[in-house]
Design an enzyme around this catalytic site. Structure first.
Site, PDB file in Angstrom:
ATOM      1  N   HIS A 156     -78.096  72.695  -7.899  1.00  0.00           N
ATOM      2  CA  HIS A 156     -76.756  72.419  -7.333  1.00  0.00           C
ATOM      3  C   HIS A 156     -75.785  71.968  -8.424  1.00  0.00           C
ATOM      4  O   HIS A 156     -74.827  71.242  -8.152  1.00  0.00           O
ATOM      5  CB  HIS A 156     -76.811  71.347  -6.238  1.00  0.00           C
ATOM      6  CG  HIS A 156     -77.856  71.595  -5.200  1.00  0.00           C
ATOM      7  ND1 HIS A 156     -77.617  72.310  -4.056  1.00  0.00           N
ATOM      8  CD2 HIS A 156     -79.162  71.239  -5.163  1.00  0.00           C
ATOM      9  CE1 HIS A 156     -78.739  72.374  -3.342  1.00  0.00           C
ATOM     10  NE2 HIS A 156     -79.688  71.744  -3.994  1.00  0.00           N
ATOM     11  N   SER A 277     -56.449  80.050 -28.964  1.00  0.00           N
ATOM     12  CA  SER A 277     -55.338  80.170 -28.019  1.00  0.00           C
ATOM     13  C   SER A 277     -54.061  80.364 -28.810  1.00  0.00           C
ATOM     14  O   SER A 277     -53.938  79.902 -29.942  1.00  0.00           O
ATOM     15  CB  SER A 277     -55.262  78.895 -27.191  1.00  0.00           C
ATOM     16  OG  SER A 277     -53.943  78.663 -26.763  1.00  0.00           O
TER      17      SER A 277
END
Ligand code: ARG
Length: 462
Positions: A156, A277
């Site tokens: 999970h 970026s």
């Protein structure tokens, strides 16, 4: 250009319809397979006395010449041709005259295209297999270097139990080994020759289909002429295999992206496989892994497109089937490219063992082992589970962790706790004591490594 089928027509094909109908833009990549198929077909026609030795000699020489000319850039494939089959045949006739027109005896484009596609995809499957094996090798090497790297294992996406990074990586080796097996299985069914099925019903000529199949390296022939020309299961099967490979690559990509984040900091990808970026100077993005994850959807689309194209088709050949090629070509090429980039991306990935261990130290991932400690001292597991749950809750309230909680406090929860509990819940012990087959324990991991090494040694690239 006059169509080869022009005989029964009075009017010409509309220009737009002609473009719409044409498949040369994508099937020209099968020129090798088309010519090799024709060479085998012509040899059979001669062996069976359907064409003369003289004709065969001219046809073979012409076809070999065309093959060499395309390969070496002397002959450009004419994008105005209807498809690659028509182009090669027209070129042959242009070069050797009327003899070229004998090649298509006892054959139809329907069995010809089915043949070419099987041959082409057999070659592509070999490339995919090679890509998978390189990736498994890269995983094997990374895993071998990281048998001591303890990290949290998750369920999970919550920290669950300590594992080694080797164990985590080997899970992917298992997936890709299954993919190799699945691929080989698909190739087995793909590798039969449809040639000689002709348009749909077979032929009145005394052909020898087995001879052609043997010459082209097939394991046999398709047993029903209608199935032979209309079966595209091999495309759907290969695309299913490709989809499963992509699903595995995508899950792996997702983990690499997570592990590379500041939040995890478990790995660092090489500069060679990341980008920056345009505005944020600090960024190092896992673009390759993200692209692999993104391209997965495309390959699923190729599979669904193919299945949907086929689902309503009556037997035998229908022009819809021309649509098989773009999907299956895109699917196999995407998988090949993804595998090609993935292996070196993984090999050059730096593993930050310290950060993994630090993360494993937080989050109570040894709680199961603490419960096992009580169980081994005679307490039923469910009761031990409950007590450890209470201990975790009290640690969370007091800002403690299991490793530093004093023995006196442990004793408040159960008299069974002794000094040796600390040794029992140390991360190294938790991993070392996993003795079940397939577990993260050292013996199991070295067994798995041997298994993968043996698998790689056994494989041949066909
Ligand atoms: N270009 C066609 C295809 O890719 C070849 C087969 C054409 N056969 C026909 N009967 N029109 O499917």
């Amino acid at each position: 250009m006059e169509k080869m089928w022009a005989g029964r027509f009075i009017g010409a094909l509309d220009r737009m319809a002609d473009d719409f109908n044409s498949s040369i833009h994508f099937d020209s990549k099968m020129y090798e397979q088309d010519i090799k198929g024709s060479l085998a077909h012509a040899a059979m026609l001669c062996a069976q006395g359907i064409i003369s030795a003289d004709d065969l000699e001219k046809i073979s020489a012409g076809l070999e010449e065309i093959l060499a000319d395309i390969r070496e850039g002397r002959l450009e494939i004419d994008m105005n041709a209807e498809d690659i089959h028509m182009f090669v045949e027209a070129e042959l006739t242009k070069r050797i005259g009327d003899v070229g027109k004998r090649l298509h005896t006892a054959r139809s484009r329907n069995d010809q295209v089915a043949l070419d596609l099987r041959l082409y995809l057999r070659d592509e499957s070999a490339k995919i297999k090679a890509g998978l094996l390189s990736l498994i090798k890269a995983i094997y090497e990374k895993a071998s270097e990281n048998t001591d790297a303890i990290m949290p294992g998750y369920t999970h996406l919550q920290r669950a139990q300590p594992i080694t990074f080797a164990q985590h990586l080997l899970a992917y080796a298992m997936m890709f080994m299954r993919d190799v097996d699945r691929l080989s299985d698909a190739v087995k069914r793909m590798n039969v020759s449809p040639l000689g099925s002709c348009a749909l019903a077979g032929t009145t000529y005394p052909t020898d289909r087995d001879m052609v199949a043997k010459a082209l390296g097939f394991d046999g022939v398709t047993e029903n002429s209608m199935d032979g020309v209309s079966d595209r299961d091999f495309c759907a099967e290969l695309l299913s295999v490709c989809s499963i490979i992509m699903m595995h690559l995508s899950r792996f990509s997702e983990e690499i992206i997570l592990w590379s984040s500041w939040e995890f900091g478990f790995v660092e990808l090489s500069d060679a496989y990341t980008t920056g970026s345009s505005i944020m100077p600090q960024k190092k993005n896992s673009d390759m892994a993200e692209l692999v994850r993104g391209k997965t959807g495309r390959v699923y689309g190729d599979l669904i497109g193919t299945l949907t194209m086929l689902k309503g088709l009556p037997l035998a050949y229908n022009k819809d089937m021309q649509e098989d090629k773009e999907s299956v070509f895109d699917g196999v090429e995407t998988v090949e490219k993804c595998l090609e980039i993935f292996a070196p991306m993984l090999s050059t990935m730096k593993v930050k063992k310290e950060n993994m261990r630090t993360a494993a130290g937080k989050g109570f991932i040894n709680a199961t082992d603490l419960a096992d400690y009580l169980t081994k001292k005679g307490m039923p597991f469910r009761s031990a589970y409950k007590i450890v749950g209470n201990i975790v809750a009290s640690c969370l309230a007091s800002g403690n962790i299991l490793e530093t909680l004093p023995l006196a406090v442990y004793k408040n929860f159960s008299e069974l706790f002794e000094e040796d509990l600390y040794e029992e819940i140390s991360l190294d012990t938790c991993v070392k004591k996993r003795i079940s087959k397939g577990s993260t324990g050292p013996e199991s991991v070295s067994y798995q490594l041997r298994l993968v090494a043996d698998y790689l040694n056994m494989q041949t690239i066909d």
